[in-house]
Design a protein around this motif. Structure first.
Motif, mmCIF file in Angstrom:
data_model
loop_
_atom_site.group_PDB
_atom_site.id
_atom_site.type_symbol
_atom_site.label_atom_id
_atom_site.label_comp_id
_atom_site.label_asym_id
_atom_site.label_seq_id
_atom_site.Cartn_x
_atom_site.Cartn_y
_atom_site.Cartn_z
ATOM 1 N N GLU A 1 52.912 -40.019 -42.669
ATOM 2 C CA GLU A 1 52.642 -38.969 -41.678
ATOM 3 C C GLU A 1 53.839 -38.792 -40.748
ATOM 4 O OE1 GLU A 1 47.949 -40.004 -40.894
ATOM 5 O OE2 GLU A 1 49.510 -41.411 -40.231
ATOM 6 N N ARG A 2 54.462 -39.879 -40.369
ATOM 7 C CA ARG A 2 55.630 -39.809 -39.480
ATOM 8 C C ARG A 2 56.797 -39.095 -40.152
ATOM 9 N NH1 ARG A 2 55.924 -45.728 -36.596
ATOM 10 N NH2 ARG A 2 54.131 -45.444 -35.222
ATOM 11 N N ASP A 3 56.972 -39.349 -41.453
ATOM 12 C CA ASP A 3 58.029 -38.637 -42.186
ATOM 13 C C ASP A 3 57.743 -37.139 -42.174
ATOM 14 O OD1 ASP A 3 59.335 -41.037 -42.888
ATOM 15 O OD2 ASP A 3 58.133 -41.250 -44.709
ATOM 16 N N VAL B 1 56.796 -31.919 -50.561
ATOM 17 C CA VAL B 1 56.110 -32.399 -49.370
ATOM 18 C C VAL B 1 54.732 -31.741 -49.280
ATOM 19 C CG1 VAL B 1 56.150 -32.323 -46.845
ATOM 20 C CG2 VAL B 1 58.205 -32.989 -48.110
ATOM 21 N N GLN B 2 54.635 -30.482 -49.687
ATOM 22 C CA GLN B 2 53.343 -29.781 -49.680
ATOM 23 C C GLN B 2 52.333 -30.517 -50.564
ATOM 24 O OE1 GLN B 2 52.580 -26.962 -47.840
ATOM 25 N NE2 GLN B 2 50.466 -27.332 -48.476
ATOM 26 N N GLU B 3 52.746 -30.912 -51.759
ATOM 27 C CA GLU B 3 51.858 -31.658 -52.663
ATOM 28 C C GLU B 3 51.415 -32.967 -52.012
ATOM 29 O OE1 GLU B 3 53.061 -31.675 -57.077
ATOM 30 O OE2 GLU B 3 54.916 -31.162 -55.984
ATOM 31 N N ALA B 4 52.356 -33.640 -51.395
ATOM 32 C CA ALA B 4 52.045 -34.918 -50.747
ATOM 33 C C ALA B 4 51.056 -34.723 -49.606
ATOM 34 C CB ALA B 4 53.326 -35.574 -50.237
ATOM 35 N N ALA B 5 51.286 -33.723 -48.774
ATOM 36 C CA ALA B 5 50.394 -33.476 -47.639
ATOM 37 C C ALA B 5 48.983 -33.146 -48.126
ATOM 38 C CB ALA B 5 50.945 -32.344 -46.773
ATOM 39 N N GLU B 6 48.887 -32.352 -49.179
ATOM 40 C CA GLU B 6 47.571 -32.005 -49.722
ATOM 41 C C GLU B 6 46.869 -33.234 -50.286
ATOM 42 O OE1 GLU B 6 48.380 -28.853 -52.511
ATOM 43 O OE2 GLU B 6 48.835 -27.416 -50.896
ATOM 44 N N MET C 1 47.447 -36.394 -49.431
ATOM 45 C CA MET C 1 47.115 -37.277 -48.312
ATOM 46 C C MET C 1 45.843 -36.797 -47.624
ATOM 47 S SD MET C 1 51.033 -37.806 -46.971
ATOM 48 C CE MET C 1 50.718 -38.622 -45.428
ATOM 49 N N ALA C 2 45.713 -35.489 -47.425
ATOM 50 C CA ALA C 2 44.520 -34.942 -46.784
ATOM 51 C C ALA C 2 43.286 -35.143 -47.656
ATOM 52 C CB ALA C 2 44.730 -33.459 -46.477
ATOM 53 N N ALA C 3 43.428 -34.899 -48.945
ATOM 54 C CA ALA C 3 42.296 -35.033 -49.861
ATOM 55 C C ALA C 3 41.782 -36.468 -49.934
ATOM 56 C CB ALA C 3 42.684 -34.545 -51.255
ATOM 57 N N HIS C 4 42.702 -37.429 -49.862
ATOM 58 C CA HIS C 4 42.318 -38.840 -49.964
ATOM 59 C C HIS C 4 42.188 -39.538 -48.607
ATOM 60 C CE1 HIS C 4 42.500 -39.328 -54.358
ATOM 61 N NE2 HIS C 4 43.342 -38.303 -54.273
ATOM 62 N N ARG C 5 42.446 -38.770 -47.544
ATOM 63 C CA ARG C 5 42.343 -39.296 -46.184
ATOM 64 C C ARG C 5 43.182 -40.558 -45.987
ATOM 65 N NH1 ARG C 5 36.660 -39.382 -43.726
ATOM 66 N NH2 ARG C 5 38.018 -39.275 -41.941
ATOM 67 N N VAL C 6 44.465 -40.432 -46.380
ATOM 68 C CA VAL C 6 45.410 -41.532 -46.212
ATOM 69 C C VAL C 6 46.615 -41.048 -45.418
ATOM 70 C CG1 VAL C 6 44.707 -42.753 -48.312
ATOM 71 C CG2 VAL C 6 46.574 -41.084 -48.434
#
Length: 144
Positions: A53-55, A24-29, A31-36
């Motif tokens: 984001e809801r997940d 999840v940490q990789e995904a959050a990073e 998502m933040a980097a690509h602004r999605v």
């Protein structure tokens, strides 16, 4: 007014994805980097889930889990509803509205082309949706 399909709105997107064992940490990073707000979860080239984001909020943060220790497979939305690129934007928006989604994967031959997001949808489609919903609720108000 020319009617759009979902493929036209996602065709220029850079498709990013992660595998189900990614954290999840990789995904959050990412998502933040690509602004999605959502990332497709892909295994052997096939969509197996969607992490949003809801997940992150409801299945990780609210439960006090550590994002670095949790695999996407444990908290993703499995088997998400998808559409094909030729699906009309009106239909895509309807699917999103009726199901309370903010993200809708667009697939062509099982390959993720992109994710339709609420913020991708032009304002006049939201107006059409609102008018259509009002007409469904009160047919006497429908434009004849």
């Amino acid at each position: 007014m020319r009617y759009l399909n979902v493929g036209e709105l996602v065709k220029a997107q850079e498709t990013i994805s992660l595998g189900p064992q990614s954290s999840v940490q990789e995904a959050a990073e990412l998502m933040a980097a690509h602004r999605v707000g959502a990332i497709p979860v892909v295994d052997a080239g096939k969509l197996v889930g969607l992490f949003t984001e809801r997940d992150l909020l409801n299945r990780v943060v609210a439960k006090g889990l550590q994002p670095v220790d949790v695999a996407l497979s444990a908290v993703m939305t499995g088997q998400p509803i998808t559409v094909e690129p030729r699906t009309s934007l009106v239909e895509g928006l309807s699917i999103m509205s009726e199901n309370g989604f903010r993200h809708l994967p667009v697939l062509a031959e099982d390959r993720v082309l992109g994710i339709l997001s609420c913020r991708d949808i032009p304002p006049d489609y939201w107006i059409m949706r609102d008018n259509w919903m009002a007409a469904r609720e009160k047919p006497s108000l429908a434009i004849r």
